[in-house]
Each structure stands twice: as C-alpha cells, then as structure tokens.
Design a protein around this motif. Structure first.
Motif, short mmCIF file in Angstrom:
data_model
loop_
_atom_site.label_atom_id
_atom_site.label_comp_id
_atom_site.label_asym_id
_atom_site.label_seq_id
_atom_site.Cartn_x
_atom_site.Cartn_y
_atom_site.Cartn_z
N GLN A 1 -2.44 18.46 -11.44
CA GLN A 1 -3.44 17.40 -11.53
C GLN A 1 -3.53 17.01 -12.99
O GLN A 1 -3.69 17.87 -13.86
CB GLN A 1 -4.78 17.95 -11.04
N ILE A 2 -3.40 15.71 -13.28
CA ILE A 2 -3.40 15.29 -14.68
C ILE A 2 -4.42 14.17 -14.91
O ILE A 2 -4.85 13.50 -13.97
CB ILE A 2 -2.00 14.78 -15.15
N VAL A 3 -4.80 14.02 -16.17
CA VAL A 3 -5.62 12.88 -16.58
C VAL A 3 -4.84 12.18 -17.68
O VAL A 3 -4.40 12.82 -18.64
CB VAL A 3 -6.98 13.35 -17.17
N VAL A 4 -4.63 10.88 -17.52
CA VAL A 4 -3.87 10.12 -18.52
C VAL A 4 -4.83 9.61 -19.60
O VAL A 4 -5.76 8.87 -19.30
CB VAL A 4 -3.13 8.92 -17.87
N MET A 5 -4.63 10.07 -20.83
CA MET A 5 -5.51 9.66 -21.92
C MET A 5 -5.11 8.31 -22.46
O MET A 5 -5.90 7.43 -22.64
CB MET A 5 -5.34 10.60 -23.12
N GLN A 6 -3.81 8.21 -22.78
CA GLN A 6 -3.35 6.96 -23.40
C GLN A 6 -1.88 6.78 -23.04
O GLN A 6 -1.12 7.73 -23.01
CB GLN A 6 -3.53 7.03 -24.91
N HIS A 7 -1.51 5.55 -22.76
CA HIS A 7 -0.10 5.23 -22.54
C HIS A 7 0.00 3.73 -22.69
O HIS A 7 -0.81 3.00 -22.13
CB HIS A 7 0.36 5.68 -21.15
N PRO A 8 1.00 3.24 -23.45
CA PRO A 8 1.05 1.81 -23.73
C PRO A 8 1.28 0.96 -22.48
O PRO A 8 0.87 -0.19 -22.43
CB PRO A 8 2.21 1.67 -24.71
N SER A 9 1.94 1.52 -21.45
CA SER A 9 2.18 0.72 -20.26
C SER A 9 1.77 1.52 -19.03
O SER A 9 0.67 2.04 -18.99
CB SER A 9 3.66 0.30 -20.19
N VAL A 10 2.66 1.64 -18.06
CA VAL A 10 2.30 2.42 -16.87
C VAL A 10 3.30 3.57 -16.72
O VAL A 10 4.41 3.54 -17.25
CB VAL A 10 2.32 1.55 -15.58
N ILE A 11 2.87 4.60 -15.97
CA ILE A 11 3.73 5.76 -15.72
C ILE A 11 4.18 5.69 -14.26
O ILE A 11 3.35 5.55 -13.35
CB ILE A 11 2.94 7.06 -15.97
#
Length: 421
Positions: free
Chosen positions: A320-330
């Motif tokens: 289970q993850i939480v995405v903090m920051q990413h310039p686009s999409v995963i």
C-alpha cells in the motif's frame, strides 16, 4: 553496557539548519565528548575559516565532510540522559544524501526535527518529515534552532511553529505529541539548561524532552532480523557485518543465514560500542563475525535471520503506497528505486490493483489505469534483483519503504504480502 533502556534517535531536517551542531552540543552537555576535544575542533574550525563549526565537527569526523562542511554518512554516537542511553543516528540533510537519511531514520525510534528560525520550513524539512512518518518514527521533538539569529524573539518562534504544525498535519503526524522547543545549539540555549534569553518559554529543555520520550517496546517475539549496513574486514577477527538488530535476539553460537546472498554460518563474536557481548536484542547497533562467511559473500542490503527460518526474498510483493509527488502519472511498467531497510533496489510496477480514498482507506477504484500525486493505492511491485521484505503486519521493521526517482522521494509505502521465489 548500560542498564538504562536504549533508544535510537535520528536528527533530521534541512541542510545547514544546525543538525550536526545540535548533536555535538548534546554529546558535550552529557559529558560524552570532553572539553579539550571541543577546544581542538574550535581551533581547527577557525583555521579553516569555519568558526562556529566546532560542535558540528564532533559528528562530521570524516575529513571530506569537514572540507565540504556537509554531513554525508551516518555516524553513530552514544550519550546518556538521566533516564535513557541514546545512540544518535545522525542523518544528512543534503539532497544527494537522502538515501542515507532513509537508512538512518529507518533505524530510529524517535527523532529531533531541526528547523532554523531564520529560514523556516525548507524543501528537505518537508521530505524528512514525510519519511519520518512513513519509516515509523514514533515521536518527534521539534527544535527550532538558531534563535540567537532572530534576537530570541517569541514572534519568530511562533511563526515557525505554526508553519511546522501545518506541515505535520499534512502528513497526519499527531501534532499534540509534537514537542516544540526554541533553542540555539551554537550558544547552548535550552539544550541542557533553561535559557535566560527566552523567559517567555516555559516548556522543557531538549534533554528533558528526551527523558520524557515513551520507553521503547522491544519486539522480541518476532524472528531475528538484522539488515546489514556495511561489511568490514577487521584484522585478527575477519569479516564483520555491521547492522542494527530490528527484531529478535542474536546470540554467540547461533546459526544465521544472510538473504538474498544465501550464505550462512555460525556467529563467533558480537561487538557493540567496541565491547564484546554475548547477545544483542532489538535496537542494538552491532558488528558480528560469522564463521565461514567472507567479505565478498555478503553486502549492504542483505538481511541476517535464523538459518532454519531465513528472511523472505520477494519475487514480487503487494504494497500500500501514498504518492507524495510525481511530475506526471504512474502506470504499470514504471521502474523507480525502492529504499527498504538498508537495501536500494529498482522495482517495476507490475500492476496498480486498487486506488484508495486517502481519508477513509476504502477502495475508490479497482484496477485504475494510473495514479498521481496525492493518491493512495495498492500496487504489485517486482524487484529487479533479489530483495528481502516482510509483510508489515508481521515484521513492521522490514515492511516499510520509500520510492525514489529523479533525486526525490516519490512515494512511501508498507508491504502487505510477499510472494517468494
């Protein structure tokens, strides 16, 4: 050794906010570093045109670090308060050293977050707080440092305090627990003794706040797990892996297995703080020598466990993850680097299984096409090379990780299931 309970303490925060100076000051005030050593450092610092770095030098004893004036590796130092004995895991603040920061913080029970009064919340402050939260640090003491540079003013303190409180709320760190203390590590205000410069503050000194930390609850019923930090060759002894006992107990004479290197042998000696001991338990930072295991057989990122019940090596794992920051999409196929305990391994997103509502934790969408910054999700990852992980419900110490890419922390997570080879 000490008959006081042991705590591991990380010192975290943005570069140049005074972490190393605070550490040096703590060691000095608790008698762990004699006056004449500080005096020597003071002269050396002055010669190099870095007056005021004398306390920082106590920790930054690598020559390269002194020249550059930054903390690179994690140094372990111990000091005693009235109630506990602490090992300080000094964690670097510089951006390129975040991976060391992750290793350091993952070994700590509690942390002091250092925020400079003249600078406030900086990018790394944000990242370190997020990591501290994910890596399971229980209690945060917030030292608002360099109060001498803002004339010891209460308004400056309050302003920074509310900035930090907002940050803690974002990552759901319990702010009631957060203990705020205005200090000057350089001048010694509110470290061991109350400062006459800040009569308006009636809270604890740093040493008092450390004594007020909750006692550690040793996870002894879990099986032995020791993530390996480094492997040394020591003359007269042989190969000595170094790491922190996360769970279980290690005794001289035990048969241990190192995974994923898949080598095993019998423990001949265990050393802690340069003293030989017969056994070591959770939280102890140790070096140990294993019969029949050579320097090239094992490496940082390996995990030692009982030979008859070795650590799990993940072929794939669900997390289970939480995405903090990413310039686009995963999307599926994305391959960032996973930092778990002392290992750093590239892992590919095999599938995005569920998107969760970050507030309730309920499933918001099954098999979504992508996830982005701010999303929580359940995903399946495939390590590109063997990696030891354990479900966080069974051994939380080996079940949390950070995901990094492009020089920043993208997401953090915990392991739900491990699918072995």
């Amino acid at each position: 050794m000490s008959d006081k309970p042991h705590q591991n303490l990380a010192i975290i925060g943005h570069v140049d906010h005074g972490k190393s100076t605070l550490v040096g000051r703590l060691l000095f005030e608790t008698g762990s570093v004699p006056e004449h050593i500080i005096e020597q450092h003071r002269e050396e610092a002055a010669e190099k045109g870095k007056s005021g770095f004398e306390f920082a030098y106590v920790m930054d004893n690598l020559a390269e670090e002194r020249e550059r004036g930054v903390t690179i590796d994690i140094a372990h130092q111990r000091f005693d308060t009235d109630k506990y004995y602490f090992t300080i895991v000094d964690t670097p603040g510089h951006r390129d050293f975040v991976k060391n920061m992750i290793t350091g913080a993952s070994q700590a029970d509690h942390a002091i977050l250092v925020v400079a009064a003249d600078d406030g919340v900086a990018p790394q402050t944000r990242e370190h707080v997020f990591l501290a939260r994910t890596l399971g640090i229980e209690t945060l003491i917030i030292a608002i440092n360099k109060m001498d540079t803002v004339g010891y003013g209460e308004d400056s303190y309050k302003e920074i305090k509310s900035e930090v409180q907002d940050l803690l709320k974002q990552v759901r760190f319990d702010t009631d627990d957060a203990r705020f203390i205005p200090i000057s590590a350089f001048e010694g205000d509110n470290i061991a003794e109350r400062s006459g410069n800040m009569d308006w503050f009636d809270g604890p000194t740093v040493l008092e706040a450390l004594d007020n930390l909750p006692a550690p609850s040793p996870p002894t019923d879990a099986p032995l797990r020791i993530p390996i930090q480094d492997v040394y060759t020591i003359s007269g002894i042989g190969t000595v892996p170094v790491g922190r006992v996360e769970t279980g107990t290690l005794n001289v004479g035990d048969n241990v297995s190192f995974q994923p290197s898949d080598v095993s042998g019998e423990v001949k000696t265990i050393e802690m703080h340069h003293e030989e001991v017969d056994s070591a338990g959770p939280g102890d930072n140790i070096g140990f020598n294993v019969r029949g295991v050579g320097k090239d057989d094992i490496r940082r990122g390996d995990v030692a466990g009982p030979a008859d019940a070795p650590p799990s090596v993940a072929e794939t794992f669900q997390a289970q993850i939480v995405v903090m920051q990413h310039p686009s999409v995963i999307t599926a196929g994305y391959t960032p680097v996973i930092h778990a305990h002392t290992a750093q391994v590239a892992c590919t997103f095999e599938s995005i299984d569920k998107k969760l509502d970050p507030k309730s934790g309920e499933v918001a969408e099954e098999n979504p096409d992508f996830i982005k910054a701010g999303d929580a999700a359940v995903v399946t990852l495939r390590p590109q090379k063997p990696l030891v992980l354990e479900p966080s419900s069974e051994i939380p110490e080996l079940g949390s990780f950070a995901i990094r890419d492009m020089g920043q922390t993208i997401a953090a997570g915990k392991v739900l299931e491990v699918h072995g080879r």
